[in-house]
Scaffold this motif. Structure first.
Motif, PDB file in Angstrom:
ATOM      1  N   LYS A 155      37.580  56.933  -4.621  1.00  0.00           N
ATOM      2  CA  LYS A 155      36.450  56.511  -3.801  1.00  0.00           C
ATOM      3  C   LYS A 155      35.199  56.404  -4.663  1.00  0.00           C
ATOM      4  O   LYS A 155      35.001  57.175  -5.601  1.00  0.00           O
ATOM      5  N   LEU A 156      34.349  55.460  -4.317  1.00  0.00           N
ATOM      6  CA  LEU A 156      33.073  55.334  -5.021  1.00  0.00           C
ATOM      7  C   LEU A 156      32.035  56.310  -4.482  1.00  0.00           C
ATOM      8  O   LEU A 156      31.055  56.615  -5.165  1.00  0.00           O
ATOM      9  N   LEU A 157      32.242  56.779  -3.267  1.00  0.00           N
ATOM     10  CA  LEU A 157      31.269  57.674  -2.634  1.00  0.00           C
ATOM     11  C   LEU A 157      31.994  58.742  -1.837  1.00  0.00           C
ATOM     12  O   LEU A 157      32.875  58.444  -1.029  1.00  0.00           O
ATOM     13  N   GLN A 158      31.626  59.991  -2.076  1.00  0.00           N
ATOM     14  CA  GLN A 158      32.112  61.115  -1.272  1.00  0.00           C
ATOM     15  C   GLN A 158      30.957  61.627  -0.422  1.00  0.00           C
ATOM     16  O   GLN A 158      29.802  61.641  -0.874  1.00  0.00           O
ATOM     17  N   ILE A 159      31.271  62.058   0.775  1.00  0.00           N
ATOM     18  CA  ILE A 159      30.227  62.499   1.691  1.00  0.00           C
ATOM     19  C   ILE A 159      30.553  63.892   2.217  1.00  0.00           C
ATOM     20  O   ILE A 159      31.674  64.152   2.682  1.00  0.00           O
ATOM     21  N   VAL A 160      29.565  64.792   2.123  1.00  0.00           N
ATOM     22  CA  VAL A 160      29.708  66.147   2.652  1.00  0.00           C
ATOM     23  C   VAL A 160      28.743  66.304   3.820  1.00  0.00           C
ATOM     24  O   VAL A 160      27.536  66.094   3.669  1.00  0.00           O
ATOM     25  N   LEU A 161      29.283  66.636   4.976  1.00  0.00           N
ATOM     26  CA  LEU A 161      28.488  66.842   6.183  1.00  0.00           C
ATOM     27  C   LEU A 161      28.278  68.338   6.399  1.00  0.00           C
ATOM     28  O   LEU A 161      29.237  69.101   6.529  1.00  0.00           O
ATOM     29  N   PHE A 162      27.020  68.765   6.440  1.00  0.00           N
ATOM     30  CA  PHE A 162      26.664  70.153   6.738  1.00  0.00           C
ATOM     31  C   PHE A 162      26.001  70.157   8.115  1.00  0.00           C
ATOM     32  O   PHE A 162      24.960  69.511   8.307  1.00  0.00           O
ATOM     33  N   GLY A 163      26.589  70.856   9.070  1.00  0.00           N
ATOM     34  CA  GLY A 163      26.009  70.802  10.408  1.00  0.00           C
ATOM     35  C   GLY A 163      26.322  72.011  11.256  1.00  0.00           C
ATOM     36  O   GLY A 163      27.182  72.838  10.927  1.00  0.00           O
ATOM     37  N   GLN A 164      25.626  72.121  12.358  1.00  0.00           N
ATOM     38  CA  GLN A 164      25.887  73.155  13.351  1.00  0.00           C
ATOM     39  C   GLN A 164      27.165  72.824  14.113  1.00  0.00           C
ATOM     40  O   GLN A 164      27.673  71.696  14.019  1.00  0.00           O
ATOM     41  N   PRO A 165      27.718  73.770  14.873  1.00  0.00           N
ATOM     42  CA  PRO A 165      28.978  73.520  15.581  1.00  0.00           C
ATOM     43  C   PRO A 165      28.965  72.291  16.479  1.00  0.00           C
ATOM     44  O   PRO A 165      30.026  71.716  16.751  1.00  0.00           O
ATOM     45  N   GLU A 166      27.777  71.857  16.900  1.00  0.00           N
ATOM     46  CA  GLU A 166      27.691  70.640  17.702  1.00  0.00           C
ATOM     47  C   GLU A 166      28.252  69.424  16.973  1.00  0.00           C
ATOM     48  O   GLU A 166      28.668  68.443  17.597  1.00  0.00           O
ATOM     49  N   LEU A 167      28.278  69.498  15.635  1.00  0.00           N
ATOM     50  CA  LEU A 167      28.847  68.394  14.857  1.00  0.00           C
ATOM     51  C   LEU A 167      30.318  68.177  15.215  1.00  0.00           C
ATOM     52  O   LEU A 167      30.784  67.037  15.289  1.00  0.00           O
ATOM     53  N   ASN A 168      31.048  69.266  15.446  1.00  0.00           N
ATOM     54  CA  ASN A 168      32.460  69.146  15.816  1.00  0.00           C
ATOM     55  C   ASN A 168      32.629  68.376  17.118  1.00  0.00           C
ATOM     56  O   ASN A 168      33.516  67.532  17.253  1.00  0.00           O
TER      57      ASN A 168
END
Length: 299
Positions: A155-168
């Motif tokens: 992949k050219l781009l990796q993405i890391v999502l940091f979030g509160q449980p509402e993200l789920n």
């Protein structure tokens, strides 16, 4: 304020995400290891969730700092952006100059070219998105489309999502199910255990320059754990106020009653706004310290 009183170089319990204070508890170390393994394996999406105050932003910054020179990192602290603005923010992070009136086609084309350029230099690009639970769904879909960009190898781009449980809950929406399926690594941050918290206090005090014996009594630690529920941000707030209270009394040790005072103030603060009350506590501590000094001088 109280640093010299306790023999410190700096305040040990600030709530700003200073990576020098990162504490490698089992939870945080496992999360960091997950991030590093995922980034080095070239996966597209990674997800870290945790309740408010569990240290997601500090983990994010530590992760970016830990990655080697073969990584280029981009950071979005406030992703409440519509798709075009979000991609412009990514372009800015990647030092990609673009005209203000660039159209969507040229924007995507320029981003692709920049990612290919970095890949040709042997660089991997990781985008870290903080407060990811606030991203609009159409912007999440735009991120998913960006991860479609790839060479034959990775992949050219990796993405890391940091979030509160509402993200789920956010990711369960039918409209973005394809993104949810691409999350191959994930971790949920918990609070500190009772034993972890004792090491956490000692670690932050040591980083701040403390070289003495135990500063928080065992009773103070027990009360602090009960009051904070092991949530690092609450630990920091209550510990800081307890040190102010001890300083105001001219004490060199934080005892249970100091933590009780701090916890009571923080419990009220959760309803009315803790910064104002913390200021009040600080002023009270200064007044008490001044009175104590005047009394000693008069002897």
């Amino acid at each position: 304020m109280y640093e010299s009183h306790f023999g410190l170089r700096e305040a040990p319990f600030g709530i700003t995400p200073d990576t020098s204070f990162f504490f490698k508890s089992p939870h945080s170390q496992e999360a960091l290891n997950t991030l590093l393994v995922a980034a080095r394996s070239g996966e597209g999406f990674i997800k870290i969730t945790g309740e408010v105050g569990t240290g997601k932003t500090l983990l994010c910054r530590t992760f970016m700092k830990t990655l080697g020179d073969d990584f280029v990192t981009a950071y979005l602290p406030n992703p409440l952006l519509e798709p075009r603005t979000l991609m412009l923010a990514l372009a800015d992070e990647l030092e990609l100059p673009l005209p203000s009136d660039v159209d969507q086609h040229q924007l995507l084309k320029s981003l692709t070219a920049r990612l290919l350029e970095l890949a040709a230099q042997g660089k991997r690009v990781v985008l870290c998105v903080d407060e990811a639970q606030t991203i609009p769904r159409d912007s999440l879909e735009a991120l998913r489309l960006l991860t479609n960009l790839e060479t034959e190898k990775r992949k050219l781009l990796q993405i890391v999502l940091f979030g509160q449980p509402e993200l789920n809950e956010h990711l369960q929406a039918q409209s973005i199910r394809q993104l949810a399926q691409r999350i191959t690594f994930q971790h949920d941050l918990g609070g500190l255990t009772r034993d972890d918290m004792e090491y956490y206090l000692a670690h932050r005090l040591r980083v701040a320059g403390f070289t003495g014996a135990r500063l928080f009594s065992k009773g103070a630690v027990r009360k602090l754990f009960t009051a904070s529920r092991g949530i690092p941000r609450l630990v920091n707030i209550i510990a800081h106020k307890a040190m102010l209270a001890a300083y105001g009394e001219g004490r060199q040790r934080i005892d249970t009653h100091h933590v009780k005072l701090a916890a009571r103030d923080t419990a009220v603060a959760s309803r009315r706004g803790w910064p104002w009350l913390a200021t009040g506590l600080a002023l009270a501590a200064l007044a008490a310290a001044g009175a104590l000094l005047s009394y000693r001088l008069s002897l």
